[in-house]
Enzyme design. Structure first.
Site, PDB file in Angstrom:
ATOM      1  N   GLU A 174      -8.853 -47.521  50.284  1.00  0.00           N
ATOM      2  CA  GLU A 174      -8.676 -48.788  49.567  1.00  0.00           C
ATOM      3  C   GLU A 174     -10.008 -49.520  49.437  1.00  0.00           C
ATOM      4  OE1 GLU A 174      -5.608 -52.460  50.318  1.00  0.00           O
ATOM      5  OE2 GLU A 174      -6.914 -51.916  51.978  1.00  0.00           O
ATOM      6  N   HIS A 189     -12.790 -52.113  49.748  1.00  0.00           N
ATOM      7  CA  HIS A 189     -13.098 -53.124  50.759  1.00  0.00           C
ATOM      8  C   HIS A 189     -14.377 -53.857  50.382  1.00  0.00           C
ATOM      9  CE1 HIS A 189      -9.909 -51.460  53.268  1.00  0.00           C
ATOM     10  NE2 HIS A 189     -10.038 -52.502  54.054  1.00  0.00           N
ATOM     11  N   ASP A 222      -9.721 -48.886  56.561  1.00  0.00           N
ATOM     12  CA  ASP A 222      -8.395 -48.995  57.192  1.00  0.00           C
ATOM     13  C   ASP A 222      -8.018 -47.755  58.002  1.00  0.00           C
ATOM     14  OD1 ASP A 222      -8.242 -51.466  56.073  1.00  0.00           O
ATOM     15  OD2 ASP A 222      -6.656 -50.995  54.642  1.00  0.00           O
ATOM     16  N   HIS A 257      -3.656 -50.744  57.923  1.00  0.00           N
ATOM     17  CA  HIS A 257      -3.502 -51.239  56.547  1.00  0.00           C
ATOM     18  C   HIS A 257      -2.250 -52.115  56.503  1.00  0.00           C
ATOM     19  CE1 HIS A 257      -3.451 -51.212  52.168  1.00  0.00           C
ATOM     20  NE2 HIS A 257      -2.335 -50.511  52.122  1.00  0.00           N
ATOM     21  N   GLU A 277      -0.212 -53.415  54.398  1.00  0.00           N
ATOM     22  CA  GLU A 277       0.978 -53.109  53.603  1.00  0.00           C
ATOM     23  C   GLU A 277       1.796 -51.934  54.161  1.00  0.00           C
ATOM     24  OE1 GLU A 277      -2.036 -53.790  52.556  1.00  0.00           O
ATOM     25  OE2 GLU A 277      -2.045 -54.905  50.664  1.00  0.00           O
ATOM     26  N   HIS A 292      -8.871 -59.423  54.724  1.00  0.00           N
ATOM     27  CA  HIS A 292      -9.218 -58.153  54.086  1.00  0.00           C
ATOM     28  C   HIS A 292     -10.694 -58.121  53.692  1.00  0.00           C
ATOM     29  CE1 HIS A 292      -8.889 -54.536  51.696  1.00  0.00           C
ATOM     30  NE2 HIS A 292      -9.563 -55.173  50.754  1.00  0.00           N
ATOM     31  N   GLU A 347     -12.957 -57.211  59.725  1.00  0.00           N
ATOM     32  CA  GLU A 347     -13.205 -55.814  59.328  1.00  0.00           C
ATOM     33  C   GLU A 347     -14.697 -55.544  59.152  1.00  0.00           C
ATOM     34  OE1 GLU A 347      -9.300 -53.975  57.163  1.00  0.00           O
ATOM     35  OE2 GLU A 347     -10.550 -55.244  55.900  1.00  0.00           O
TER      36      GLU A 347
HETATM   37 ZN    ZN Z   1      -8.705 -53.226  55.478  1.00  0.00          ZN
HETATM   38 MN    MN Z   2      -5.810 -52.505  53.746  1.00  0.00          MN
END
Ligand code: ZN
Ligand code: MN
Length: 260
Positions: free
Chosen positions: A32, A34, A43, A118, A120, A172, A177
């Site tokens: 994904e 970032h 993630d 992650h 979701e 995010h 992170e």
């Molecule tokens: Zn992430």
């Molecule tokens: Mn994510």
């Protein structure tokens, strides 16, 4: 000499015994976007590093990570409008995790810890586990599933970043992170720091939504205050907290199993 922490390096003749004797750690992530400063693998990288560290601490076994996850949402992951965000449907992820866990149990796994990276994915992982429980696949198995940020107290994170931290919903590709990646994989990070002045409100999904309104180049909130030192502080706290919760959970399960 086999690396007893890395399940994929075991032979078939070693695999059954290792799974029966050790706690199995499985990281579930995503591929994904970032932001402009972090790789697509964040993630996965973070939960896999957590799994490796806690497995060393508790004598566990680390499974190959699951690198694809659920659909990225604009308000929590930046959304699928960014190139490099590769996802599967929720039903696919439930089936995939269901089948993988069923195979591990069939191969001998009795204690399993799933570490999600992650946002979701979380409900879908929980659903896969619950479907396995309903089907009786987890009889005699002790399993714990969590997203790694669940073991980090918000007050602890606020203490690390001060008022720059506004909550997990805006994290995010942001402070936490970025700091963790600067500590864990500095060579995979880029020296760009963007900030988004208006992070999304927690728990509100908007339609229609323009990705640029909820993030700055894929970053939901701030990155300027991120550092490797802060990442190390967070990583040590996450692994310490996770190890203690696993120990507590597995003890409770053992007592329960004996009584019943
Ligand atoms: Zn992430
Ligand atoms: Mn994510």
């Amino acid at each position: 000499m086999v690396d007893t922490h890395n399940f994929a390096l075991a032979t078939t003749e070693q695999a059954g015994n290792l799974l029966q004797q050790k706690i199995l750690f499985l990281a579930v992530g995503s591929t994904e976007q970032h932001g402009p400063h972090l790789p697509l693998s964040v993630d996965c990288d973070i939960p896999q590093a957590i799994c490796e560290q806690v497995a060393i601490r508790l004598g566990g076994l680390v499974a190959p990570a699951i690198p694809y996850g659920a659909r990225s949402l604009p308000q929590s992951g930046g959304g699928a409008g960014f190139p490099g965000t590769i996802y599967v449907r929720g039903s696919t992820l439930i089936d995939y995790i269901y089948d993988i866990l069923r195979s591990y149990v069939a191969s001998g796994a009795r204690r399993i810890v799933i570490v999600n990276g992650h946002y979701e994915n979380e409900g879908l992982i929980f659903e896969a586990v619950d479907l396995l429980r309903e089907a009786g696949v987890l009889d005699g198995v002790s399993l714990m599933a969590l997203s790694w940020w669940s073991v980090l107290d918000s007050a602890f994170v606020a203490n690390v970043f001060g008022s720059s931290f506004v909550g997990w919903h805006a994290e995010h590709a942001s402070l936490v992170e970025t700091s963790l990646m600067l500590f864990l994989k500095p060579a995979a990070t880029h020296d760009i720091r963007v900030n988004h002045a208006t992070p999304p409100e927690a728990g509100i999904l908007l339609h229609p939504v323009a990705s640029e309104s909820v993030s700055c180049r894929g970053v939901l909130h701030r990155t300027s205050e991120a550092s490797a030192e802060r990442g190390q502080t967070l990583f040590e706290q996450i692994t310490k907290e996770l190890a203690s919760r696993i120990t507590k959970h597995m003890e409770v399960f053992s007592q329960y199993a004996v009584k019943n």
